[in-house]
Write a protein that holds these residues in place. Structure first.
Motif, PDB file in Angstrom:
ATOM      1  N   SER A  44     -13.117 -25.957 -23.673  1.00  0.00           N
ATOM      2  CA  SER A  44     -13.603 -25.445 -22.455  1.00  0.00           C
ATOM      3  C   SER A  44     -12.329 -25.062 -21.181  1.00  0.00           C
ATOM      4  CB  SER A  44     -14.628 -26.040 -21.849  1.00  0.00           C
ATOM      5  OG  SER A  44     -15.167 -25.678 -20.583  1.00  0.00           O
ATOM      6  N   PRO A  45     -12.114 -23.852 -20.947  1.00  0.00           N
ATOM      7  CA  PRO A  45     -11.048 -23.781 -19.955  1.00  0.00           C
ATOM      8  C   PRO A  45     -11.434 -24.569 -18.724  1.00  0.00           C
ATOM      9  CG  PRO A  45     -12.471 -21.883 -19.727  1.00  0.00           C
ATOM     10  CD  PRO A  45     -12.941 -22.734 -21.124  1.00  0.00           C
ATOM     11  N   ARG A  46     -12.619 -25.099 -18.428  1.00  0.00           N
ATOM     12  CA  ARG A  46     -12.664 -25.962 -17.109  1.00  0.00           C
ATOM     13  C   ARG A  46     -12.753 -27.338 -17.571  1.00  0.00           C
ATOM     14  NH1 ARG A  46     -18.630 -24.049 -15.143  1.00  0.00           N
ATOM     15  NH2 ARG A  46     -18.451 -26.011 -13.913  1.00  0.00           N
ATOM     16  N   SER A 103      -8.426 -41.071 -24.140  1.00  0.00           N
ATOM     17  CA  SER A 103      -7.999 -40.064 -23.266  1.00  0.00           C
ATOM     18  C   SER A 103      -9.220 -39.956 -22.073  1.00  0.00           C
ATOM     19  CB  SER A 103      -8.242 -38.892 -23.916  1.00  0.00           C
ATOM     20  OG  SER A 103      -9.867 -38.659 -24.393  1.00  0.00           O
ATOM     21  N   VAL A 104      -9.003 -39.271 -21.075  1.00  0.00           N
ATOM     22  CA  VAL A 104     -10.123 -39.140 -19.692  1.00  0.00           C
ATOM     23  C   VAL A 104     -10.227 -37.836 -19.710  1.00  0.00           C
ATOM     24  CG1 VAL A 104     -10.515 -39.319 -17.653  1.00  0.00           C
ATOM     25  CG2 VAL A 104      -9.347 -41.387 -18.723  1.00  0.00           C
ATOM     26  N   THR A 105     -11.529 -37.246 -19.887  1.00  0.00           N
ATOM     27  CA  THR A 105     -11.661 -35.710 -20.024  1.00  0.00           C
ATOM     28  C   THR A 105     -12.663 -35.748 -18.782  1.00  0.00           C
ATOM     29  OG1 THR A 105     -11.913 -35.692 -22.360  1.00  0.00           O
ATOM     30  CG2 THR A 105     -13.053 -33.843 -21.084  1.00  0.00           C
ATOM     31  N   LEU A 106     -12.276 -34.569 -17.681  1.00  0.00           N
ATOM     32  CA  LEU A 106     -13.074 -34.277 -16.538  1.00  0.00           C
ATOM     33  C   LEU A 106     -13.275 -32.798 -16.831  1.00  0.00           C
ATOM     34  CD1 LEU A 106     -10.658 -33.000 -14.733  1.00  0.00           C
ATOM     35  CD2 LEU A 106     -10.046 -35.620 -14.647  1.00  0.00           C
ATOM     36  N   ARG A 107     -14.373 -32.458 -15.958  1.00  0.00           N
ATOM     37  CA  ARG A 107     -14.894 -31.067 -15.908  1.00  0.00           C
ATOM     38  C   ARG A 107     -14.769 -30.562 -14.370  1.00  0.00           C
ATOM     39  NH1 ARG A 107     -17.223 -27.668 -18.891  1.00  0.00           N
ATOM     40  NH2 ARG A 107     -18.593 -25.778 -18.321  1.00  0.00           N
ATOM     41  N   LEU A 108     -14.076 -29.557 -14.373  1.00  0.00           N
ATOM     42  CA  LEU A 108     -13.766 -28.969 -13.086  1.00  0.00           C
ATOM     43  C   LEU A 108     -14.830 -27.894 -12.616  1.00  0.00           C
ATOM     44  CD1 LEU A 108      -9.778 -28.695 -13.239  1.00  0.00           C
ATOM     45  CD2 LEU A 108     -11.130 -30.797 -12.392  1.00  0.00           C
ATOM     46  N   ASP A 109     -14.656 -27.748 -11.233  1.00  0.00           N
ATOM     47  CA  ASP A 109     -15.585 -26.733 -10.872  1.00  0.00           C
ATOM     48  C   ASP A 109     -14.988 -25.341 -11.159  1.00  0.00           C
ATOM     49  OD1 ASP A 109     -17.215 -28.526  -9.620  1.00  0.00           O
ATOM     50  OD2 ASP A 109     -16.264 -28.476  -7.626  1.00  0.00           O
ATOM     51  N   SER A 110     -13.697 -25.008 -11.271  1.00  0.00           N
ATOM     52  CA  SER A 110     -12.849 -24.042 -11.650  1.00  0.00           C
ATOM     53  C   SER A 110     -12.083 -24.258 -12.613  1.00  0.00           C
ATOM     54  CB  SER A 110     -12.315 -23.310 -10.408  1.00  0.00           C
ATOM     55  OG  SER A 110     -11.275 -24.203  -9.836  1.00  0.00           O
ATOM     56  N   GLU A 111     -11.244 -23.212 -13.159  1.00  0.00           N
ATOM     57  CA  GLU A 111     -10.171 -23.302 -14.187  1.00  0.00           C
ATOM     58  C   GLU A 111      -8.870 -23.615 -13.684  1.00  0.00           C
ATOM     59  OE1 GLU A 111     -10.122 -20.122 -16.808  1.00  0.00           O
ATOM     60  OE2 GLU A 111     -12.082 -19.947 -16.906  1.00  0.00           O
ATOM     61  N   ASN A 112      -8.780 -23.811 -12.262  1.00  0.00           N
ATOM     62  CA  ASN A 112      -7.681 -24.255 -11.633  1.00  0.00           C
ATOM     63  C   ASN A 112      -7.504 -25.960 -11.973  1.00  0.00           C
ATOM     64  OD1 ASN A 112      -5.275 -24.737  -9.779  1.00  0.00           O
ATOM     65  ND2 ASN A 112      -6.089 -23.553  -8.193  1.00  0.00           N
ATOM     66  N   ILE A 113      -6.269 -26.231 -12.440  1.00  0.00           N
ATOM     67  CA  ILE A 113      -6.074 -27.721 -12.719  1.00  0.00           C
ATOM     68  C   ILE A 113      -4.748 -28.163 -11.733  1.00  0.00           C
ATOM     69  CG2 ILE A 113      -6.848 -27.366 -15.062  1.00  0.00           C
ATOM     70  CD1 ILE A 113      -3.803 -27.458 -16.005  1.00  0.00           C
ATOM     71  N   ASP A 114      -4.364 -27.481 -10.767  1.00  0.00           N
ATOM     72  CA  ASP A 114      -3.210 -27.972 -10.163  1.00  0.00           C
ATOM     73  C   ASP A 114      -3.572 -29.303  -9.347  1.00  0.00           C
ATOM     74  OD1 ASP A 114      -1.993 -25.720 -10.381  1.00  0.00           O
ATOM     75  OD2 ASP A 114      -2.449 -24.794  -8.630  1.00  0.00           O
TER      76      ASP A 114
END
Length: 382
Positions: free
Chosen positions: A51-53, A209-220
């Motif tokens: 997923s891109p997020r 690993s640690v996988t996290l899901r963001l609100d958007s696709e911005n990983i800055d």
């Protein structure tokens, strides 16, 4: 132009040649269908798995293999408190520290099978949103949850991984508590452990690993966290990019699939060309006679192509029937999961196009050679 019935009648003049043409074209088209379906199935399952997020935090230098990665356990809590923009549900942050491990397990039959193991907590469901529990419950201590296609990946009967059955890993026996699905992804071929159990069984003190899901696709924000926390030695990679790299890793296998199909198909094509050369050479006088009564060479060429197309398209139809019963819906295991062969529109179009090209372009060399001699010379041929 010659009537279509002329090409249809000529098709049955030599049953053995017809059988060779139909069989050869069926083999070529079937191989092409299989190659396209294999490559498409592998690409689709890898592209759908990421997923891109979702962002994966792995140990530096392990960006291409989560199994080799080592991440400190406190990296999960540090990331949860330091990175803004992480999705949450009912106040629970969508971040999951996981252990990925590949090792042999034993099922009820007593045989060892190489399996893909993942140690998780319940928060993994917030990150891997495609996962749905089909039956049973999430694994607790001493339990595991198996993917709906895990039995295909292991090469065992589905009943051996039913709820209530047990699997053995090392010296421990674990009960199967649930079955989950994650359609079209590699997760569906995995076996999920309680994270503490897998850490104990594999004697690990770190996560993979640690996988996290963001609100958007911005990983800055995630990149900034990895730069600021040099002590954790982490690298961040978007989940879809990780699986894209895996797809590139399997590129040589895809090439070998095409090379193998091409070599076998080339043998069938050359065999078919020899058959056509011999068959058309015996009809030079017939073609000359038709020219003498007014038919043009172009009309004769079209008729020969029609005749060949009828045979090759019959073989193409036969190939599709065989593919439907033998290939469509079949799952194929590979190192990171399984994928399903499907006769999608692109696969069908490619097979049909191959059959048309075999019947048209493949017929041109022997047909032109048959029509090339001058009319007097052709009429005198025996």
């Amino acid at each position: 132009m010659l009537p279509f019935s002329y090409a249809l009648r000529n098709l049955f003049r030599d049953p053995s040649r017809l059988a060779q043409t139909v069989g050869g074209s069926a083999l070529v088209v079937l191989l092409i269908i299989a190659a396209v379906a294999l490559n498409q199935g592998m690409d689709s399952v890898l592209s759908a798995s990421g997923s891109p997020r979702n962002v994966i935090l792995v140990g530096k230098g392990s960006e291409e293999s989560i199994e080799r990665s080592e991440v400190q356990i406190d990296a999960e809590s540090s990331a949860a408190t330091s990175i803004s923009g992480i999705e949450s549900q009912l106040g629970v942050t969508a971040i999951s520290g996981e252990i990925s491990y590949q090792a042999p397990i034993r099922t009820g039959s007593g045989k060892e099978h190489q399996a893909l193991l993942r140690g998780v907590s319940e928060k993994a469901l917030l990150v891997h949103t495609s996962v749905r529990l089909l039956d049973g419950q999430f694994p607790g201590p001493g339990e595991v949850m198996v993917g709906a296609l895990a039995h295909r990946n292991l090469g065992v009967k589905e009943g051996e991984l039913a709820i209530g059955k047990s699997i053995s890993f090392g010296n421990s026996e674990l009960r199967i508590s649930g079955i989950f699905t994650a359609p079209g992804t590699v997760l569906e071929s995995e076996i999920w452990f309680d994270r503490n159990d897998l850490a104990t069984l594999t004697q690990r003190e770190t996560l993979s690993s640690v996988t996290l899901r963001l609100d958007s696709e911005n990983i800055d924000e995630v990149d900034l966290f990895t730069f600021q926390r040099n002590d954790l030695e982490l690298s961040a990679i978007r989940e879809d990019h990780y699986y894209e790299k895996l797809s590139m890793f399997y590129g040589p296998i895809k090439i070998m699939t095409w090379v193998t199909a091409a070599l076998v198909a080339a043998g069938a094509v050359f065999g078919g060309l020899n058959t056509l050369y011999a068959a058309f050479a015996a009809r030079i006088k017939e073609m000359a006679t038709l020219q003498s009564i007014g038919y043009t060479r172009l009309a004769l060429l079209v008729s020969l192509i029609q005749e060949s197309l009828l045979a090759t398209l019959t073989g193409t139809l036969l190939a599709f029937i065989v593919a439907f019963f033998l290939l469509d819906g079949r799952t194929v295991p590979f190192s990171v999961g399984t994928f399903t062969l499907t006769l999608t529109p692109p696969v069908i179009f490619t097979g049909l196009l191959a059959g048309i090209l075999l019947g048209s372009l493949g017929t041109l060399p022997p047909a032109i050679r048959c029509l090339l001699p001058s009319l007097p010379k052709a009429l005198r041929s025996s």
